[in-house]
Design a protein around this motif. Structure first.
Motif, short mmCIF file in Angstrom:
data_model
loop_
_atom_site.label_atom_id
_atom_site.label_comp_id
_atom_site.label_asym_id
_atom_site.label_seq_id
_atom_site.Cartn_x
_atom_site.Cartn_y
_atom_site.Cartn_z
N GLU A 1 1.69 0.13 1.10
CA GLU A 1 1.04 0.36 2.33
C GLU A 1 0.91 1.76 2.67
OE1 GLU A 1 1.26 -2.25 5.52
OE2 GLU A 1 0.95 -4.14 4.40
N GLU A 2 0.00 2.11 3.20
CA GLU A 2 -0.17 3.63 3.85
C GLU A 2 0.89 3.48 5.23
OE1 GLU A 2 -1.53 6.59 3.22
OE2 GLU A 2 -2.29 5.78 1.39
N THR B 1 4.64 4.08 2.21
CA THR B 1 4.62 5.31 1.23
C THR B 1 5.42 6.33 1.80
OG1 THR B 1 2.05 4.71 1.13
CG2 THR B 1 2.76 6.88 0.82
N ASP B 2 5.83 6.64 3.02
CA ASP B 2 6.57 7.74 3.24
C ASP B 2 7.95 7.56 3.11
OD1 ASP B 2 4.53 8.90 4.56
OD2 ASP B 2 4.94 8.38 6.52
N ARG C 1 -1.70 10.82 0.29
CA ARG C 1 -1.19 9.39 0.32
C ARG C 1 -2.01 8.62 -0.52
NH1 ARG C 1 2.31 12.42 1.95
NH2 ARG C 1 3.65 11.95 3.71
N THR C 2 -1.94 8.59 -1.72
CA THR C 2 -2.76 7.84 -2.88
C THR C 2 -1.82 7.00 -3.75
OG1 THR C 2 -2.64 9.37 -4.64
CG2 THR C 2 -4.46 9.66 -2.86
#
Length: 284
Positions: free
Chosen positions: A75-76, A80-81, A107-108
């Protein structure tokens, strides 16, 4: 009579309290032996286990307790982070890991896949499949974004602490659970907190999501009389190694060397610094 309460971290969903204690207790005793500290009896040590709360009732995870996940499932946002943050930290410590480039700021799924590929070749994440890395990031995200789950996790610790408890030893996400639970129970008293491989001070990803909210200043957990934080220099989960700058000078920070498995709880527990901190709590 529970004098020592242990709090585990992520990715323990197919284990249990006794299974974890079988690993943690001998390592804890080894650290105490190096520090010439008193050895608690097995019945004096308890695990605040919450891993089962992350275990799905049914999945296609081939018996590993983890659904089949790939980069497209990440998930974004926090998931992702976290993966990109772990990648950046691993690249700084491991020359075998190719570091992120400017394009990874997008963010892909492609950036996430590059992060997963790089992490799978790092010493830190050696042996972990992509889906386990994704599932680990997802557990952190779920803890911070699902209030009912967060409360149930903290309740497991609340029910483990007794009037005899002298020290709480927490690892990884368990340090967040311990901190928030201690803040929620000012009626407890005279507890020592030992945090191992803690992400508590990682800005934005963890620190700014804590309850109580840290702005303008983080709250000192009222029951805690002494707080010792221990981190390995190469621990990619403990992205911010010292907690004193964020939580105050009363925190005592130590850096240790755990070998290639920098985030593994066992070398943290066998470290002389951990043994000395636990011994100090048990001999007061």
């Amino acid at each position: 009579m529970t004098r020592v309460v242990l709090v585990h971290g992520i990715a323990q969903q197919v284990k249990g309290a006794e299974t974890l204690l079988a690993d943690w207790y001998p390592a804890l005793c080894d650290g105490l032996a190096l520090a010439s500290g008193p050895r608690p009896e097995p019945y004096e040590v308890a695990m605040a286990f919450y891993g089962d709360l992350f275990r799905p009732a049914g999945h296609r995870g081939l018996g590993l307790g983890v659904p089949e996940l790939d980069a497209s499932d990440v998930e974004e946002g926090l998931e992702t982070d976290l993966l990109l943050g772990w990648w950046h930290a691993a690249a700084q410590q491991d020359p075998q890991v190719t570091g992120p480039e400017a394009t990874t700021r997008l963010r892909t799924p492609y950036a996430v896949q590059r992060a997963l590929n790089a992490l799978s070749h790092s010493a830190f994440f050696a042996g972990l499949s992509e889906r386990l890395m994704i599932a680990s990031a997802r557990q952190v995200r779920r803890y911070f974004t699902e209030p009912d789950l967060r409360a149930r996790v903290q309740d497991r610790l609340t029910r483990t602490v007794t009037a005899d408890t002298e020290v709480i030893v927490a690892h990884s996400l368990g340090t967040v659970v311990a901190y928030e639970t201690l803040c929620a129970h000012p009626e407890w008293s005279d507890l020592h907190l030992i945090t191992l491989g803690s992400p508590l001070a990682v800005p934005r990803l963890v620190f700014d999501r804590l309850l109580p909210q840290p702005a303008p200043h983080p709250r000192w957990p009222a029951p805690v009389t002494r707080w010792t934080n221990i981190a390995d220099r190469a621990d990619a989960v403990a992205l911010t190694k010292t907690l004193a700058p964020a939580f105050g000078a009363r925190v005592t920070d130590h850096l240790v060397h755990n070998g290639p498995q920098a985030h593994d709880v066992r070398p943290y527990l066998t470290a002389r610094e951990t043994g000395a901190a636990v011994a100090g709590a048990l001999t007061v």
